[in-house]
Design an enzyme around this catalytic site. Structure first.
Site, PDB file in Angstrom:
ATOM      1  N   LYS A  95       5.602  10.751  -4.505  1.00  0.00           N
ATOM      2  CA  LYS A  95       5.547  10.413  -3.076  1.00  0.00           C
ATOM      3  C   LYS A  95       6.560  11.180  -2.217  1.00  0.00           C
ATOM      4  O   LYS A  95       6.268  11.493  -1.069  1.00  0.00           O
ATOM      5  CB  LYS A  95       5.742   8.908  -2.885  1.00  0.00           C
ATOM      6  CG  LYS A  95       4.508   8.105  -3.231  1.00  0.00           C
ATOM      7  CD  LYS A  95       4.709   6.639  -2.912  1.00  0.00           C
ATOM      8  CE  LYS A  95       3.387   5.902  -2.912  1.00  0.00           C
ATOM      9  NZ  LYS A  95       3.513   4.528  -2.442  1.00  0.00           N
ATOM     10  N   ALA A 159       7.195  -0.043  -1.222  1.00  0.00           N
ATOM     11  CA  ALA A 159       6.350  -0.865  -0.343  1.00  0.00           C
ATOM     12  C   ALA A 159       7.114  -1.282   0.909  1.00  0.00           C
ATOM     13  O   ALA A 159       6.588  -1.211   2.023  1.00  0.00           O
ATOM     14  CB  ALA A 159       5.871  -2.108  -1.095  1.00  0.00           C
ATOM     15  N   TYR A 258      -0.103  -8.277  -5.781  1.00  0.00           N
ATOM     16  CA  TYR A 258      -1.521  -8.656  -5.801  1.00  0.00           C
ATOM     17  C   TYR A 258      -2.007  -9.138  -7.163  1.00  0.00           C
ATOM     18  O   TYR A 258      -3.154  -9.533  -7.317  1.00  0.00           O
ATOM     19  CB  TYR A 258      -2.424  -7.547  -5.250  1.00  0.00           C
ATOM     20  CG  TYR A 258      -2.122  -6.170  -5.756  1.00  0.00           C
ATOM     21  CD1 TYR A 258      -2.560  -5.753  -6.992  1.00  0.00           C
ATOM     22  CD2 TYR A 258      -1.396  -5.280  -4.975  1.00  0.00           C
ATOM     23  CE1 TYR A 258      -2.273  -4.479  -7.451  1.00  0.00           C
ATOM     24  CE2 TYR A 258      -1.103  -4.008  -5.414  1.00  0.00           C
ATOM     25  CZ  TYR A 258      -1.542  -3.610  -6.660  1.00  0.00           C
ATOM     26  OH  TYR A 258      -1.260  -2.354  -7.117  1.00  0.00           O
ATOM     27  N   GLY A 280      -0.929  -9.593  -1.638  1.00  0.00           N
ATOM     28  CA  GLY A 280      -0.956  -8.189  -1.241  1.00  0.00           C
ATOM     29  C   GLY A 280      -2.333  -7.535  -1.260  1.00  0.00           C
ATOM     30  O   GLY A 280      -2.441  -6.320  -1.012  1.00  0.00           O
TER      31      GLY A 280
HETATM   32  P1  NAD Z   1      10.232  -0.433  -5.814  1.00  0.00           P
HETATM   33  O1  NAD Z   1      10.769  -0.428  -7.184  1.00  0.00           O
HETATM   34  O2  NAD Z   1      10.124   0.854  -5.080  1.00  0.00           O
HETATM   35  O3  NAD Z   1      11.141  -1.411  -4.923  1.00  0.00           O
HETATM   36  C1  NAD Z   1      11.508  -2.700  -5.369  1.00  0.00           C
HETATM   37  C2  NAD Z   1      12.457  -3.349  -4.364  1.00  0.00           C
HETATM   38  O4  NAD Z   1      12.782  -4.657  -4.831  1.00  0.00           O
HETATM   39  C3  NAD Z   1      13.795  -2.614  -4.222  1.00  0.00           C
HETATM   40  O5  NAD Z   1      14.247  -2.751  -2.904  1.00  0.00           O
HETATM   41  C4  NAD Z   1      14.711  -3.356  -5.200  1.00  0.00           C
HETATM   42  O6  NAD Z   1      16.064  -3.285  -4.796  1.00  0.00           O
HETATM   43  C5  NAD Z   1      14.190  -4.775  -5.080  1.00  0.00           C
HETATM   44  N1  NAD Z   1      14.357  -5.563  -6.300  1.00  0.00           N
HETATM   45  C6  NAD Z   1      14.049  -5.177  -7.557  1.00  0.00           C
HETATM   46  N2  NAD Z   1      14.305  -6.180  -8.436  1.00  0.00           N
HETATM   47  C7  NAD Z   1      14.775  -7.216  -7.708  1.00  0.00           C
HETATM   48  C8  NAD Z   1      15.206  -8.526  -8.037  1.00  0.00           C
HETATM   49  N3  NAD Z   1      15.213  -8.960  -9.295  1.00  0.00           N
HETATM   50  N4  NAD Z   1      15.613  -9.325  -7.030  1.00  0.00           N
HETATM   51  C9  NAD Z   1      15.616  -8.884  -5.753  1.00  0.00           C
HETATM   52  N5  NAD Z   1      15.210  -7.654  -5.380  1.00  0.00           N
HETATM   53  C10 NAD Z   1      14.797  -6.827  -6.351  1.00  0.00           C
HETATM   54  O7  NAD Z   1       8.825  -1.156  -5.898  1.00  0.00           O
HETATM   55  P2  NAD Z   1       7.615  -1.032  -4.844  1.00  0.00           P
HETATM   56  O8  NAD Z   1       6.792   0.136  -5.172  1.00  0.00           O
HETATM   57  O9  NAD Z   1       8.184  -1.151  -3.477  1.00  0.00           O
HETATM   58  O10 NAD Z   1       6.748  -2.317  -5.205  1.00  0.00           O
HETATM   59  C11 NAD Z   1       7.198  -3.614  -4.898  1.00  0.00           C
HETATM   60  C12 NAD Z   1       6.025  -4.574  -5.008  1.00  0.00           C
HETATM   61  O11 NAD Z   1       5.063  -4.288  -3.995  1.00  0.00           O
HETATM   62  C13 NAD Z   1       5.274  -4.504  -6.339  1.00  0.00           C
HETATM   63  O12 NAD Z   1       4.895  -5.797  -6.697  1.00  0.00           O
HETATM   64  C14 NAD Z   1       4.037  -3.684  -5.995  1.00  0.00           C
HETATM   65  O13 NAD Z   1       2.930  -4.002  -6.816  1.00  0.00           O
HETATM   66  C15 NAD Z   1       3.779  -4.140  -4.585  1.00  0.00           C
HETATM   67  N6  NAD Z   1       3.012  -3.183  -3.778  1.00  0.00           N
HETATM   68  C16 NAD Z   1       1.922  -3.649  -3.140  1.00  0.00           C
HETATM   69  C17 NAD Z   1       1.190  -2.825  -2.335  1.00  0.00           C
HETATM   70  C18 NAD Z   1      -0.016  -3.371  -1.631  1.00  0.00           C
HETATM   71  O14 NAD Z   1      -0.778  -2.602  -1.066  1.00  0.00           O
HETATM   72  N7  NAD Z   1      -0.212  -4.681  -1.640  1.00  0.00           N
HETATM   73  C19 NAD Z   1       1.579  -1.485  -2.166  1.00  0.00           C
HETATM   74  C20 NAD Z   1       2.712  -1.031  -2.830  1.00  0.00           C
HETATM   75  C21 NAD Z   1       3.426  -1.897  -3.641  1.00  0.00           C
END
Ligand code: NAD
Length: 310
Positions: A95, A159, A258, A280
């Protein structure tokens, strides 16, 4: 060099439609290709979403997954031009890495320093990010506007960053970001700086360890969005908010997860009597719809996609 995890023998890979019957193809000499470049990626739902949308609208397009890591990315992006593909989605680990191979970026993509969609206009490649558009649109679909609202946002990753940026661009009044002190903290600080510089949205960052501030912020918010992935495997039985009394009935509680469809956070919010509790899926469909619109100029048949896929 990343190796493709599939067999490359067509006879090894069987395909049936969602009804289990063999598919009669629509592909021909005019078909236009759109891709998805990521690694790993064979689990993705995007090909099903886009190919069924092409078919439903009678468009001669095909959407294929390519297992591409950073090592093969430059060649893959150049192939978009060479093969005159209409574009591609991009996911991890590409990305950010992909930006240096593109000609232009959308404002949101520039602010996020990330791309999930490439559009090829006669050899000029523009990068967009549609996850934030998906978030805002999925709320609009439920009759909820983010304009002038106060949002508490947990997370600063892949996200959360586009959610924060697009919400700020689309008129949310204030975003209060909470994050743990991990490797995403620097990204959280960067998100605050960028949003302050480029929009009128008020934005702050607080350590999630400050639970009093977190509780107070949620109580004062119209929207609470968890974009951390807590609630998804391997943290399926966890939530950042355990106590229903932290929520109020008129707010929106949004979990970007999701799978599972109902996370622990959503259960806590439902117990609190919160009216608007979302998973989601809507965001996922609408981010795909935004990419689809960029490539085709057409609206994805989102009701149909929701019906056949979820
Ligand atoms: P990522 O790893 O890039 O970011 C995770 C975030 O959560 C970071 O800010 C991290 O510091 C924080 N974090 C991690 N573990 C934690 C904990 N135990 N307690 C508190 N904070 C914590 O992940 P991402 O790609 O942003 O994905 C996050 C979620 O969003 C996932 O569940 C993913 O499936 C979902 N997502 C959904 C969509 C959608 O279209 N619905 C799109 C992208 C991602």
């Amino acid at each position: 060099m990343t190796e493709d995890s599939r067999s490359n023998k067509i006879e090894d890979i069987k395909i049936t439609g969602l009804d289990g019957k063999p598919i009669t193809g629509w592909l021909d000499g005019h078909t236009i290709l759109v891709g998805l470049m990521a690694y790993p990626i064979r689990h993705s739902m995007s090909p099903t979403m886009h190919n069924n949308s092409f078919a439903k609208l009678g468009l001669n397009g095909a959407y294929l997954c390519f297992e591409i890591g950073n090592d093969k990315l430059e060649g893959a992006v150049n192939a978009i031009r060479t093969l005159d593909m209409r574009g591609s989605n991009v996911s991890m680990p590409n990305k950010k890495e992909v930006i240096k191979y593109l000609d232009k970026l959308s404002p949101a993509s520039e602010m996020c320093d990330a791309v999930n969609t490439i559009v090829n206009d006669h050899g000029t490649l523009t990068g967009y990010t549609t996850d934030g558009i998906g978030f805002v649109q999925s709320l609009k679909d439920e009759g909820i506007s983010i304009k002038d609202k106060v949002m508490t946002l947990a997370g600063a990753g892949g996200a959360a960053t586009p959610i924060a940026v697009q919400s700020a661009l689309d008129g949310v009044k204030e975003i209060r970001i909470f994050n743990i002190q991990d490797d995403k903290w620097a990204q959280a600080e960067k998100n605050v700086k960028t949003i302050q510089e480029k929009t009128d949205c008020k934005v702050s960052l607080t350590d999630l360890a400050d639970q009093d501030a977190f509780k107070k912020s949620i109580a004062e918010s119209d929207i609470y969005c968890d974009a951390t992935g807590v609630g998804m495997k391997p943290l399926e039985d966890m939530t950042l908010v355990e106590d229903p009394s932290w929520f109020h009935k008129d707010m929106v509680v949004f979990d970007t997860v999701y799978a599972p469809r109902t996370t622990k956070l959503m259960k806590v919010a439902q117990k609190a009597g919160v009216k608007h509790v979302f998973d989601g899926i809507g965001m996922m469909i609408e981010q795909g719809a935004a990419s689809f619109k960029l490539w085709t100029g057409k609206d994805m048949p989102t009701d149909y996609i929701r019906e056949i896929m979820f």
